[in-house]
Design a protein around this motif. Structure first.
Motif, PDB file in Angstrom:
ATOM      1  N   UNK A 192      28.659 -54.742  24.777  1.00 38.88           N
ATOM      2  CA  UNK A 192      29.808 -54.211  25.766  1.00 38.88           C
ATOM      3  C   UNK A 192      29.055 -53.333  26.936  1.00 38.88           C
ATOM      4  N   UNK A 193      28.203 -52.544  26.245  1.00 39.11           N
ATOM      5  CA  UNK A 193      27.837 -51.388  27.089  1.00 39.11           C
ATOM      6  C   UNK A 193      27.019 -52.015  28.286  1.00 39.11           C
ATOM      7  N   UNK A 194      26.032 -53.075  27.805  1.00 34.73           N
ATOM      8  CA  UNK A 194      25.311 -53.908  28.847  1.00 34.73           C
ATOM      9  C   UNK A 194      26.246 -54.476  29.842  1.00 34.73           C
ATOM     10  N   UNK A 195      27.399 -54.902  29.296  1.00 32.41           N
ATOM     11  CA  UNK A 195      28.190 -55.654  30.453  1.00 32.41           C
ATOM     12  C   UNK A 195      28.836 -54.810  31.568  1.00 32.41           C
ATOM     13  N   UNK A 196      29.233 -53.489  30.856  1.00 32.89           N
ATOM     14  CA  UNK A 196      29.848 -52.342  31.624  1.00 32.89           C
ATOM     15  C   UNK A 196      28.809 -51.865  32.748  1.00 32.89           C
ATOM     16  N   UNK A 197      27.396 -51.531  32.019  1.00 29.97           N
ATOM     17  CA  UNK A 197      26.685 -51.197  33.073  1.00 29.97           C
ATOM     18  C   UNK A 197      26.100 -52.064  33.988  1.00 29.97           C
ATOM     19  N   UNK A 198      25.985 -53.315  33.563  1.00 31.32           N
ATOM     20  CA  UNK A 198      25.536 -54.319  34.700  1.00 31.32           C
ATOM     21  C   UNK A 198      26.531 -54.451  35.688  1.00 31.32           C
ATOM     22  N   UNK A 199      27.777 -54.366  35.403  1.00 32.67           N
ATOM     23  CA  UNK A 199      29.102 -54.375  36.356  1.00 32.67           C
ATOM     24  C   UNK A 199      28.931 -53.238  37.181  1.00 32.67           C
ATOM     25  N   UNK A 200      28.555 -52.165  36.736  1.00 28.71           N
ATOM     26  CA  UNK A 200      28.680 -50.877  37.843  1.00 28.71           C
ATOM     27  C   UNK A 200      27.358 -50.625  38.525  1.00 28.71           C
ATOM     28  N   UNK A 226      37.315 -55.522  41.780  1.00 30.49           N
ATOM     29  CA  UNK A 226      37.013 -54.131  41.318  1.00 30.49           C
ATOM     30  C   UNK A 226      35.978 -53.678  41.917  1.00 30.49           C
ATOM     31  N   UNK A 227      34.775 -54.216  42.270  1.00 28.27           N
ATOM     32  CA  UNK A 227      33.657 -53.351  43.026  1.00 28.27           C
ATOM     33  C   UNK A 227      34.153 -52.619  43.992  1.00 28.27           C
ATOM     34  N   UNK A 228      34.718 -53.487  44.980  1.00 29.77           N
ATOM     35  CA  UNK A 228      35.297 -52.602  46.246  1.00 29.77           C
ATOM     36  C   UNK A 228      36.058 -51.360  46.094  1.00 29.77           C
ATOM     37  N   UNK A 229      36.902 -51.488  44.891  1.00 29.27           N
ATOM     38  CA  UNK A 229      37.796 -50.482  44.738  1.00 29.27           C
ATOM     39  C   UNK A 229      37.132 -49.257  44.082  1.00 29.27           C
TER      40      UNK A 229
END
Length: 82
Positions: A35-43, A1-4
């Motif tokens: 959920x926000x923390x997981x999304x933020x940390x993933x982005x 997902x990161x690369x995409x």
């Protein structure tokens, strides 16, 4: 997902739509701090790098008034978002 996501945000043709979709996703996740923390940390790793700097700034501007747990994301004097 990161690369995409890096590819989408790094391409001038796809970045605006990707930013709109990410903004919607982040706004929806902001209602739940975990959920926000997981999304933020993933982005965060995706948004680093010179190639997508402009897209990162656009995304942060679009999220300026998103409230998480009663706090609005506002740029600090150092230019980061609190």
């Amino acid at each position: 997902m990161k690369r995409a996501l890096q590819d989408l945000l790094g391409d001038i043709d796809t970045a605006p739509d990707a930013i709109n979709r990410l903004t919607t996703w982040i706004r929806q996740s902001a209602t739940d701090p975990d959920t926000y923390a997981r999304v933020r940390d993933g982005l965060l790793p995706v948004l680093r790098g010179q190639k997508i700097f402009k897209a990162s700034v656009s995304l942060m501007q679009a999220l300026e008034h998103v409230s998480v747990d009663g706090e609005t994301n506002r740029p600090t004097t150092s230019g980061t978002v609190s």
